[in-house]
Design a protein around this motif. Structure first.
Motif, short mmCIF file in Angstrom:
data_model
loop_
_atom_site.label_atom_id
_atom_site.label_comp_id
_atom_site.label_asym_id
_atom_site.label_seq_id
_atom_site.Cartn_x
_atom_site.Cartn_y
_atom_site.Cartn_z
N ASN A 54 0.82 -1.21 0.00
CA ASN A 54 0.00 0.00 0.00
C ASN A 54 0.86 1.26 0.00
O ASN A 54 0.37 2.34 -0.33
N ALA A 55 2.11 1.12 0.38
CA ALA A 55 3.01 2.29 0.43
C ALA A 55 3.29 2.81 -0.97
O ALA A 55 3.21 2.08 -1.96
N ALA A 56 3.62 4.10 -1.04
CA ALA A 56 4.04 4.69 -2.32
C ALA A 56 5.48 4.29 -2.58
O ALA A 56 6.33 4.34 -1.68
N VAL A 57 5.76 3.86 -3.82
CA VAL A 57 7.10 3.42 -4.20
C VAL A 57 7.66 4.38 -5.25
O VAL A 57 7.01 4.65 -6.25
N HIS A 58 8.86 4.89 -4.99
CA HIS A 58 9.48 5.88 -5.88
C HIS A 58 10.84 5.37 -6.37
O HIS A 58 11.57 4.72 -5.62
N THR A 59 11.17 5.70 -7.59
CA THR A 59 12.52 5.47 -8.12
C THR A 59 13.14 6.82 -8.42
O THR A 59 12.65 7.56 -9.27
#
Length: 457
Positions: free
Chosen positions: A390-395
Motif C-alpha cells: 500500500n506504500a508509495a514506491v518511488h525510483t
C-alpha cells in the motif's frame, strides 16, 4: 595479453575477469553474484580456473559484487597479493566482515531448523577467512604506475563511483588494458569526476545504464525534497534501501545541504546499519578524495555525518525499536536492492501503510525484491510471508552511482585512436543499446562479453 570473462558478463553482479600476460595470471575483481536464489547459490560453485595459479588479484572498488568472493578465493588456495586503492583497502574489511557475519547467521538459522537427515549448511566463508584474505591486501594510491608482478604494471585512476573506486590500467607484453570498474556520473556529490583515459589497446567498460539517461540532478534533488514533504503530509515513514557505501553518504550530504529547505529537523534520521556507521568513519578519514563542493558543505553546513537528529543504530534491539515508529522516521538501511539485511524488517512493518513511502536510489537487479517493487508488484513475499504493498514506491534515478548512457559515451570518447571495446557489468538490453550508439558514432565493433569468452588485447 588475453582476457577471459567469468562474471558480470551479461549481468550486473559477480564481476570477475582473468588477464593472462607476461607469463602471469591477474584476476580483476572477485565479486559475488546477487539477485535470485539461484544466482546467490552459485557463489559457492568452484571457480572456473585453477585458484592456485592466480598470481595477483586487482580490485576496482569495495562493493560486494566486486569483492564478495575474495575470502573464498583465499580459502580455496589463492596466495598472491591483493592490490586495492587505499580507501578501498580501508572499506574492504568492513564490507567483507559484514558479508561473513550474514553468511554465518544464515547457516546457523538453517541448521537450527533443518529437518532430520538434512545436511548442515556451511557459510560461504567466515570472519576468520576474511582476516586471512585481508592479510594479503596491498594498498596503493591513485595516479601512480607500479610494477605489481614481473612484467606487469598497474595504476589506479579515480572512477568517481564510491570512495576509492578505481579505473584499472594494466601494462604487459607491450599492450595496455583499461578496466573501467564502475564509473560514476559527473557531478556526483562528495566524489571527483571519473578520470578520462586516452590510450588503450583493449577497454573493458561497464554498461549498467547503457540504455538510458538519468534525470538531471537538480530535478532529482527537487523530487527527493517533494517526496519527504509528501511523506510528512501523509503521516508516514520514509524507507530508503541503500548500500552502506556510496548512496548512504550522498543522502546525508543532500540532507545537510537542504537542511532548512526540507525542514529536516522535524524528522528522525536513522542509518540502520552498523556497517554504514563504520563506512562513514572511513569517509571522514579520506577528505583528500572529496571534491571542492563537498569541502564547502563540510565547512558551511551541518556536518552531514553528524546531523543533530541522525541516529546510527548498531545493535538489533535498536533496529527493532524503529519499527514501533509509525511516522516521522527516515530509515536508510541495506541492502540497496532490498535482497537482504535490515531493510526487509522495515518493509514488513511499513509496506502495508498507505502513508509510508519507499524510495529506491540505485539500480535494482533482476530477481530482487527491489526490482519487484519498482515494477509495481502489489504483493511481495518477505521471510516466507506475503505482504500487500500500500506504500508509495518511488525510483529516484538521478542519484545513481553509475554513469548513464551519456556519461559512458563521454568517457569512452576520450580514447584516441579508438581501442577494442568489450562491454561488461550490464544486462543485454543495456549493453546492446550502448554498443549500437558507440558503433554508430565511432565505427567500431563492440564485443558483448559472455562467461567463458576470451579476447585478445
Amino acid at each position: 595479453m588475453r582476457v577471459h570473462f567469468h562474471g558480470a558478463a551479461g549481468e550486473v553482479t559477480g564481476s570477475m575477469h582473468l588477464v593472462e600476460a607476461a607469463g602471469k595470471r591477474v584476476l580483476l575483481d572477485c565479486g559475488m553474484s546477487q539477485g535470485s536464489r539461484e544466482m546467490e547459490a552459485a557463489n559457492a560453485d568452484p571457480f572456473p580456473f585453477d585458484v592456485a595459479s592466480i598470481d595477483a588479484l586487482v580490485i576496482s572498488h569495495a562493493h560486494i559484487d566486486h569483492i564478495g568472493r575474495v575470502p573464498l578465493l583465499v580459502k580455496r588456495g589463492f596466495r598472491g597479493p591483493i592490490f586495492a586503492q587505499r580507501a578501498t583497502a580501508d572499506l574492504m574489511p568492513i564490507m567483507l566482515m559484514d558479508s561473513a557475519s550474514l553468511a554465518e547467521s544464515e547457516a546457523e538459522r538453517f541448521n537450527r531448523r533443518r529437518a532430520h537427515g538434512e545436511a548442515e549448511m556451511q557459510p560461504l566463508y567466515t570472519r576468520e577467512d576474511v582476516a586471512d584474505a585481508m592479510a594479503q591486501v596491498r594498498a596503493l594510491p591513485y595516479d601512480k604506475r607500479e610494477t605489481i608482478l614481473g612484467g606487469v604494471d598497474a595504476a589506479f585512476r579515480d572512477a568517481g563511483h564510491i570512495l576509492g573506486s578505481s579505473i584499472v590500467e594494466l601494462w604487459a607484453d607491450g599492450r595496455k588494458l583499461v578496466f573501467s570498474g564502475d564509473l560514476g556520473p559527473k557531478g556526483t556529490p562528495i566524489l571527483r569526476d571519473p578520470t578520462p583515459i586516452r590510450e588503450a589497446d583493449l577497454v573493458l567498460m561497464e554498461s549498467t545504464y547503457g540504455d538510458r539517461n538519468h534525470k538531471e540532478r537538480a530535478e532529482t534533488i527537487a523530487e527527493l525534497g517533494q517526496i519527504l514533504d509528501d511523506a510528512w503530509r501523509d503521516g508516514g515513514n520514509v524507507l530508503i534501501p541503500a548500500f552502506a557505501v556510496g548512496r548512504s553518504q550522498e543522502l546525508l550530504y543532500w540532507f545537510a545541504r537542504h537542511w532548512d529547505e526540507w525542514k529536516l529537523s522535524r524528522w528522525t534520521i536513522f542509518i540502520d546499519s552498523p556497517m554504514a556507521g563504520k563506512v562513514v568513519e572511513v569517509y571522514g578519514r579520506h577528505h583528500e578524495l572529496f571534491d571542492e563542493d563537498a569541502r564547502r558543505v563540510w565547512a558551511e553546513r551541518p556536518n552531514p555525518f553528524k546531523l543533530p537528529n541522525l541516529r546510527v543504530t548498531a545493535d538489533v534491539e535498536e533496529s527493532m525499536a524503529i519499527n514501533r515508529i509509525e511516522r516521522g522516521a527516515i530509515v536508510i538501511a541495506g541492502s540497496g536492492m532490498a535482497s537482504g539485511g535490515r531493510i526487509l524488517h522495515h518493509l514488513r512493518y511499513n509496506l502495508g501503510r498507505r502513508g509510508a513511502h519507499v524510495v529506491f536510489v540505485g539500480y535494482q537487479g533482476v530477481g530482487t525484491l527491489g526490482r519487484r517493487l519498482v515494477d509495481g508488484a502489489r504483493w511481495v513475499r518477505i521471510h516466507g510471508k506475503d505482504y500487500r504493498v500500500n506504500a508509495a514506491v518511488h525510483t529516484v534515478g538521478g542519484l545513481s552511482a553509475h554513469a548513464d548512457q551519456r556519461g559512458l559515451l563521454d568517457w569512452f570518447g576520450h580514447f584516441e585512436p579508438k581501442p577494442r571495446l568489450a562491454l561488461v557489468h550490464g544486462e543485454d538490453k543495456a549493453r546492446e543499446a550502448l554498443a549500437g550508439e558507440i558503433g554508430e558514432r565511432d565505427g567500431i565493433e563492440v564485443v558483448l562479453a559472455r562467461p567463458g569468452m576470451a579476447l585478445q588485447a
